[in-house]
Enzyme design. Structure first.
Site, PDB file in Angstrom:
ATOM      1  N   SER A 114      -5.286 -65.089  59.696  1.00  0.00           N
ATOM      2  CA  SER A 114      -5.834 -64.607  58.428  1.00  0.00           C
ATOM      3  C   SER A 114      -7.292 -64.996  58.207  1.00  0.00           C
ATOM      4  O   SER A 114      -7.968 -64.386  57.369  1.00  0.00           O
ATOM      5  CB  SER A 114      -4.994 -65.139  57.264  1.00  0.00           C
ATOM      6  N   THR A 177      -7.885 -66.320  53.168  1.00  0.00           N
ATOM      7  CA  THR A 177      -8.414 -65.057  52.662  1.00  0.00           C
ATOM      8  C   THR A 177      -9.530 -65.245  51.642  1.00  0.00           C
ATOM      9  O   THR A 177     -10.649 -64.751  51.849  1.00  0.00           O
ATOM     10  CB  THR A 177      -7.285 -64.196  52.074  1.00  0.00           C
ATOM     11  N   ASP A 340       2.820 -62.988  53.205  1.00  0.00           N
ATOM     12  CA  ASP A 340       2.693 -63.643  54.508  1.00  0.00           C
ATOM     13  C   ASP A 340       3.605 -64.861  54.617  1.00  0.00           C
ATOM     14  O   ASP A 340       4.296 -65.057  55.622  1.00  0.00           O
ATOM     15  CB  ASP A 340       1.232 -64.057  54.698  1.00  0.00           C
TER      16      ASP A 340
END
Length: 527
Positions: A114, A177, A340
């Site tokens: 990620s 993120t 996730d």
């Protein structure tokens, strides 16, 4: 005798679904399908008139780990939660007129993580796994490879153009993120200085929590989890004062929240840590908002205390109300980050409910903005080794059993299954019989083919849904780092703004092909 008993149990489990109509009566009529297709065709033809407005606002919804199988399963779940069979349901993202695919590999990884992907879709440059906001020349964990390899994000480009900017996530605000939008770190796990090696600190590298407040000091809205990384080590948490693991982690003794509060006290800045405080705010009286609702990640939506913890939809609504006050527009990054986590834990029910909640947030944002001046993109950073199959009947609960026994071990199996992960279980040397357990329980770990303590990401392309000004530029199959270049182009921010015509509010399309081609050439050379 034992096999006969298993078959009886399985038959009982399937009896309910077999007694239901498999599909609506109207679907037997070919006119139903022809009329639906003709209406879809009319809608498609209307798209020939392209939206070439300048995007005043940009919204990126990022479903972490939301691969295409997850999108499909979430669609079915959304419908079933509304009393429908599910397959024919539309997600909010399904309504977007333009859909493309993004290639997710990191510069050094076929199956990505990620952090490297976040650098791609936020900074416009592909990077190594585990690193955020730096080029592929930076090496994970090696602090001395940071300097000179930093790359900036579209959030910074928007801020520098005079727009308001915001970050909303269900994970820690310093997780992979969101951190790529403001931080430059060779290790995504350097949440606070407590998680950093002494050598990195000596070499001058900063932890990600510190960078959140120092790199772009005036981020207008920040909401998510991660409280403990902002406070001095062993300082008790405001919500869980008796739980040591939730206490502050910072070795430098800094109280980053207090520092932020002091800096913003005369600028209509507000810090909140629970839902009641958040929803009691009048957005008209708020210019800056810091909301940290948990010490680490926010709870799964299925486990969320609706009295104390805001939903993703509620956070998005407050964020847009604050950001849209800026006449120059805004950029908002929204992450459904725990999709996730659910998949990593093999808990498909948690993951899919997280995806449905993110879709609700997309719908709320749609009601608060206009397609004429707001470009909205929905995508994922990567996929997971999650899928569903087994020839299930129409309307079968997405968490249910396939309508057949295995012809190898004569046991039932759920439609949902993982390629690897913690759901691999043997009982007396054989595959566990799912009919003997509650496979629809919220934390049930779906069966997996390969035993792992944590399920892994998948390497296939992910979908990119787009609507609003110049959304048609997101088409076909592209590298993931293409996304922020398109969004910046639509909003006339960042590096290529010569096409912008400020008076009319429209973008001149003539130089698009040459500009994008040149941009991709430069990007390829840099990488």
């Amino acid at each position: 005798m034992k096999l006969t008993a298993q078959l009886i149990i399985f038959s009982c489990l399937m009896l309910g679904s077999l007694g239901k109509p498999q599909f609506p009566e109207q679907e037997k009529d070919p006119n139903f399908w022809n009329m639906w297709a003709q209406q879809t065709l009319k809608n498609a033809l209307s798209l020939q008139s392209l939206n070439t407005n300048k995007a005043m606002n940009l919204i990126l919804f990022l479903g972490d780990g939301m691969g295409i199988p997850t999108v499909t399963a979430a669609r079915i779940l959304k419908g079933q939660l509304n009393g429908q069979s599910g397959e024919e349901t539309q997600l909010e993202m399904d309504k977007f007129p333009f859909v493309s695919l993004a290639k997710t590999y990191n510069t050094n990884a076929q199956v990505p993580d990620s952090a490297g992907t976040a650098t791609a879709y936020l900074c416009g440059v592909k990077a190594n796994e585990g690193t955020v906001g730096v080029t592929a020349a930076a090496v994970r964990t090696q602090c001395n490879t940071t300097r000179g390899n930093e790359v900036t994000s579209i959030l910074r480009w928007a801020k520098e153009a005079g727009k308001s900017v915001g970050i909303v996530t269900t994970t820690r605000v310093n997780h992979a993120t969101p951190s790529a939008s403001y931080a430059h770190s060779v290790d995504r796990d350097w949440y606070s200085d407590n998680e950093m090696p002494a050598e990195a600190l000596r070499d001058g590298c900063k932890d990600i929590a510190r960078q959140l407040f120092e790199n772009i000091p005036n981020i207008d809205v920040i909401m998510g989890g991660g409280r403990k990384y902002m406070f001095p080590k062993n300082m008790s948490d405001v919500e869980y004062p008796s739980i040591l693991k939730h206490s502050g982690t910072r070795k430098d003794g800094r109280n980053l929240v207090q520092e932020w509060t002091d800096r913003m006290k005369d600028k209509k800045g507000h810090y909140v840590w629970n839902k009641k405080q958040l929803l009691s705010l009048n957005p008209n009286n708020v210019n800056y908002l810091l909301g940290l609702f948990e010490p680490a990640d926010l709870p799964y939506d299925l486990e969320r205390n609706s009295e104390t913890d805001p939903s993703l939809t509620e956070m998005v609504e407050v964020a847009i109300k604050i950001l849209k006050k800026n006449p120059s527009g805004f950029y908002l990054l929204v992450e459904g980050g725990r999709i996730d986590h659910g998949h990593h834990e093999g808990k498909a029910k948690q993951a899919l409910h997280e995806a449905v909640e993110m879709d609700r947030a997309i719908g709320r944002a749609d009601l608060m903005t206009s397609v004429h001046d707001t470009m909205t993109v929905v995508t994922a950073d990567h996929s997971h080794v999650f899928n569903f199959g087994g020839y299930t009947l129409r309307g079968n609960t997405i968490f249910g059993l396939a309508p057949m026994l295995s012809d190898i071990d004569q046991k039932p199996f759920t439609s949902i299954i993982y390629g690897n992960g913690p759901g691999y279980k043997l009982v007396n040397g054989a595959r566990e019989n799912v009919s003997t357990i509650n496979y629809q329980e919220n934390n049930y770990q779906a069966q997996a083919a390969v035993p792992l303590s944590m399920e892994t990401h998948g390497g296939e392309d992910v979908a990119v849904f787009a609507k609003g000004p110049l959304a048609h530029l997101l088409h076909g199959v592209h590298e993931q780092n293409y996304i922020p270049h398109v969004m910046a182009y639509a909003a006339c921010i960042g590096q290529n703004r010569e096409h912008c015509v400020s008076r009319s509010g429209a973008a001149d399309l003539r130089p698009i092909l040459s500009s994008i081609a040149a941009l991709l050439t430069v990007t390829r050379l840099l990488c």
